[in-house]
Design an enzyme around this catalytic site. Structure first.
Site, PDB file in Angstrom:
ATOM      1  N   LYS A  56       0.938   4.067  -2.957  1.00  0.00           N
ATOM      2  CA  LYS A  56       0.559   5.448  -2.662  1.00  0.00           C
ATOM      3  C   LYS A  56       1.708   6.421  -2.935  1.00  0.00           C
ATOM      4  O   LYS A  56       1.468   7.576  -3.325  1.00  0.00           O
ATOM      5  CB  LYS A  56       0.092   5.563  -1.211  1.00  0.00           C
ATOM      6  CG  LYS A  56      -1.261   4.915  -0.953  1.00  0.00           C
ATOM      7  CD  LYS A  56      -2.353   5.496  -1.842  1.00  0.00           C
ATOM      8  CE  LYS A  56      -3.750   5.090  -1.429  1.00  0.00           C
ATOM      9  NZ  LYS A  56      -4.785   5.594  -2.354  1.00  0.00           N
ATOM     10  N   TYR A  64       0.835  -1.211   0.000  1.00  0.00           N
ATOM     11  CA  TYR A  64       0.000   0.000   0.000  1.00  0.00           C
ATOM     12  C   TYR A  64       0.869   1.261   0.000  1.00  0.00           C
ATOM     13  O   TYR A  64       0.607   2.214  -0.748  1.00  0.00           O
ATOM     14  CB  TYR A  64      -0.900  -0.044   1.227  1.00  0.00           C
ATOM     15  CG  TYR A  64      -1.815   1.139   1.410  1.00  0.00           C
ATOM     16  CD1 TYR A  64      -2.948   1.317   0.628  1.00  0.00           C
ATOM     17  CD2 TYR A  64      -1.551   2.078   2.414  1.00  0.00           C
ATOM     18  CE1 TYR A  64      -3.795   2.397   0.823  1.00  0.00           C
ATOM     19  CE2 TYR A  64      -2.395   3.152   2.613  1.00  0.00           C
ATOM     20  CZ  TYR A  64      -3.513   3.314   1.822  1.00  0.00           C
ATOM     21  OH  TYR A  64      -4.345   4.387   2.016  1.00  0.00           O
TER      22      TYR A  64
END
Length: 309
Positions: free
Chosen positions: A181, A177
């Site tokens: 991001k 993640y």
């Protein structure tokens, strides 16, 4: 600092597409854009937290909410991490409302694991929905806006991408993640530089709010407050900045920027900038390079702590 609520017509006449808009932040953005006068394409694949198919259609429910308040909205259930789904998102806006002015990339899910336990499939799945799921809608929207510009109809177009504090500083147990991001931040900078000539502004937010993804992972931080007190983690706190960034003239000239947004706080993030440096004018020895690196680090600002470390 003053804050007057003159947002009722901030997006009047604009058409906004929001991905992952069936729940949480995306739903809040869709409702806020509609309240500001925009026609909204509400995209949601209707999957669970891990990306597995779910039985309901949250996009349709949000469309019903917008229409019940007198707004205009259409549901889109396509997979925006595919070329077909991303293209149909743009087509839904253009066919249904005659144009597309703003794209809000928000869709995502989690598959958290420590790195040594992180399966390749979990890495690929998160990269797909977050990073590819930003790239493809952006690509197809940009192609539409470029064609408009070349036809002499230069748009006042806006893109709002969604990163995270994990993308800015990292988060233990979220290597996939965090990497996705962080990639969204770099994509934002490149898109802003490339698309400005076509009338497109591209910015990113790094929000902190209560969503399906965060309320389980960060349960204590995201807990709802006592009734009658300010709900700092309500996703609706993030949406006003999204509405403004997605507007036309009011946000003119703001592009290539990253904003951290949480509760009542907005922070302009300044990213990687050169710090202390040394130039020998010739090749270093390994020992010399190490000694110099130590000296430079002693003069440098301490890095942000990785969340959960």
């Amino acid at each position: 600092m003053t804050d007057t609520d003159d947002s009722a017509g901030l997006c009047a006449g604009r058409v906004v597409a929001v991905t992952g808009a069936g729940r949480g932040l995306g739903r809040a953005h869709a409702l806020a854009c509609a309240a500001a006068g925009a026609a909204v394409v509400v995209n949601d694949l209707g999957v669970g937290l891990d990306g597995a198919p779910a039985a309901d259609s949250p996009a349709a429910r949000v469309v019903e909410e917008i229409r019940a308040s007198g707004g205009r909205a259409l549901a889109h259930g396509g997979d925006i991490a595919t070329a077909e789904g991303a293209a149909s998102l743009v087509a839904t806006a253009v066919d249904g409302f005659g144009r597309l002015d703003t794209l809000v990339n928000n869709a995502g899910f989690l598959r958290d694991r420590m790195l040594v336990n992180l399966a390749e499939d979990d890495w690929d799945a998160v990269m797909r929905v977050h990073l590819k799921g930003h790239f493809l809608p952006l690509k197809h929207a940009a192609a539409y806006w470029r064609a408009e510009a070349k036809a002499g109809r230069t748009p006042t177009a806006r893109v709002v991408n969604t990163s995270s504090g994990a993308g800015l500083s990292g988060s233990v147990g979220q290597g996939n993640y965090s990497a996705a991001k962080a990639g969204i931040l770099a994509l934002t900078l490149v898109a802003a530089a490339e698309l400005g000539r076509y009338g497109v502004q591209v910015n990113a937010i790094a929000p902190a709010a209560r969503t399906r993804m965060t309320e389980a992972t960060f349960a204590e931080t995201m807990a709802a407050p006592e009734e009658g007190t300010f709900d700092a983690m309500a996703p609706e706190n993030v949406s006003p900045l999204v509405v403004w960034l997605g507007s036309g003239t009011p946000s003119d000239g703001v592009t290539g920027r990253v904003f951290e947004v949480e509760a009542g706080r907005i922070t302009v993030m300044e990213g990687w900038r050169p710090g202390p440096t040394a130039d020998k004018g010739e090749r270093w020895t390994p020992a010399g390079a190490g000694e110099t690196a130590r000296e430079l680090l002693a003069r440098a600002a301490a890095p942000e702590e990785v969340y959960g470390a």
